[in-house]
Design a protein around this motif. Structure first.
Motif, mmCIF file in Angstrom:
data_model
loop_
_atom_site.group_PDB
_atom_site.id
_atom_site.type_symbol
_atom_site.label_atom_id
_atom_site.label_comp_id
_atom_site.label_asym_id
_atom_site.label_seq_id
_atom_site.Cartn_x
_atom_site.Cartn_y
_atom_site.Cartn_z
ATOM 1 N N ASN A 130 7.498 -24.294 40.253
ATOM 2 C CA ASN A 130 6.664 -24.083 41.430
ATOM 3 C C ASN A 130 7.330 -23.056 42.349
ATOM 4 O O ASN A 130 7.803 -23.365 43.425
ATOM 5 N N ASN A 156 12.494 -35.108 49.451
ATOM 6 C CA ASN A 156 13.598 -35.544 48.583
ATOM 7 C C ASN A 156 14.335 -34.408 47.903
ATOM 8 O O ASN A 156 15.297 -34.664 47.182
ATOM 9 N N ASP A 157 13.907 -33.159 48.059
ATOM 10 C CA ASP A 157 14.677 -32.031 47.537
ATOM 11 C C ASP A 157 15.972 -31.911 48.331
ATOM 12 O O ASP A 157 15.997 -32.138 49.546
ATOM 13 N N GLU A 186 18.691 -32.486 53.007
ATOM 14 C CA GLU A 186 17.659 -33.226 52.270
ATOM 15 C C GLU A 186 16.340 -33.096 53.014
ATOM 16 O O GLU A 186 16.252 -33.411 54.200
ATOM 17 N N GLU A 229 9.941 -29.765 48.561
ATOM 18 C CA GLU A 229 9.207 -31.008 48.752
ATOM 19 C C GLU A 229 10.138 -32.085 49.303
ATOM 20 O O GLU A 229 11.352 -31.919 49.305
ATOM 21 N N ARG A 262 19.382 -30.041 44.139
ATOM 22 C CA ARG A 262 18.350 -30.828 43.458
ATOM 23 C C ARG A 262 16.994 -30.448 44.050
ATOM 24 O O ARG A 262 16.432 -31.158 44.878
ATOM 25 N N VAL A 263 16.484 -29.312 43.609
ATOM 26 C CA VAL A 263 15.193 -28.813 44.079
ATOM 27 C C VAL A 263 14.210 -28.899 42.918
ATOM 28 O O VAL A 263 14.411 -28.291 41.868
ATOM 29 N N ARG A 264 13.171 -29.668 43.097
ATOM 30 C CA ARG A 264 12.208 -29.930 42.031
ATOM 31 C C ARG A 264 11.576 -28.652 41.489
ATOM 32 O O ARG A 264 11.301 -28.556 40.289
ATOM 33 N N ALA A 265 11.337 -27.663 42.322
ATOM 34 C CA ALA A 265 10.684 -26.427 41.886
ATOM 35 C C ALA A 265 11.500 -25.672 40.845
ATOM 36 O O ALA A 265 10.949 -24.896 40.072
ATOM 37 N N TYR A 295 10.898 -20.753 46.684
ATOM 38 C CA TYR A 295 10.759 -22.074 46.076
ATOM 39 C C TYR A 295 9.970 -22.986 47.004
ATOM 40 O O TYR A 295 10.295 -23.108 48.180
ATOM 41 N N TYR A 301 12.798 -26.973 38.279
ATOM 42 C CA TYR A 301 12.472 -27.565 36.981
ATOM 43 C C TYR A 301 10.989 -27.491 36.632
ATOM 44 O O TYR A 301 10.631 -27.431 35.470
ATOM 45 N N ASN A 302 10.108 -27.518 37.630
ATOM 46 C CA ASN A 302 8.683 -27.502 37.309
ATOM 47 C C ASN A 302 8.039 -26.135 37.534
ATOM 48 O O ASN A 302 6.841 -25.982 37.370
#
Length: 180
Positions: free
Chosen positions: A18, A100-101, A174, A98, A10-13, A95, A15-16
């Motif tokens: 970054n 919470n990743d 995490e 951030e 679950r790495v935000r980058a 990547y 999906y967005n």
């Protein structure tokens, strides 16, 4: 020694978008390494940045993870994920991670206190590309927590009393903070 394997849980980058393209000319990189995206690789370049080795306590880290494409498959083990590396001077994906990743990396990509990682311990930047396991953190700019340890894989029989272990121990991580 095998190379590290990464799983982007679950790495935000992802999906967005970054994601940086980085290059390291001084040696071979592995998936699961962390570094700092430096300046542009050349004056005319707008996309490719240099990768800088972090120092102890550093922050603003990027996670190296490039698709494991192996073009030479002479034997079955050539295509194993633990044999993948990124040659010096080759562009790699980085990547921006951030708080919470969550991602997983095999134990080969970490500097552990003992022989086994300990659930609940922390990971911080060290002098080099591998995160270092510690029992407590203080003023580090990058801190992550070991959430779990997962063992995945199976043993592959390759013939006449031969077996190749495809059992990998993943450390689920995490990110708590990644400050500049």
């Amino acid at each position: 020694m095998a190379n590290a394997i990464v799983r982007l849980d679950r790495v935000r980058a992802v999906y967005n978008g970054n994601i940086e393209s980085v290059v390291y000319n001084a040696g071979v990189l592995q998936n699961g390494f962390v570094g700092i995206a430096g300046g542009y690789a050349t004056a005319a370049d707008r996309e490719l940045r240099t990768l800088v080795q972090p120092t102890a306590g550093a922050g603003n880290l990027v996670l190296i993870y490039s698709p494991e494409i192996v073009k030479s498959e002479y034997v079955k083990t050539d295509n194993a994920l633990e044999n993948f590396s990124i040659p010096a001077g080759t562009a790699a994906r980085a990547y921006r991670i951030e708080a919470n990743d969550i991602y997983s990396v095999t134990t080969d990509g970490l500097t552990l206190i003992g022989a086994e990682p300990v659930k609940g311990n922390y990971l911080v930047a060290d002098n080099g590309f591998k995160l270092k396991e510690v029992t407590a953190h203080t003023t580090e700019k990058f801190v992550a927590r070991i959430l779990d340890i997962e063992v995945l894989g199976t043993t592959t029989v390759v013939g006449q009393a031969g077996a190749i272990s495809r059992i990998n121990k993943y450390v689920v991580i995490e990110v708590i903070k990644n400050e500049a």
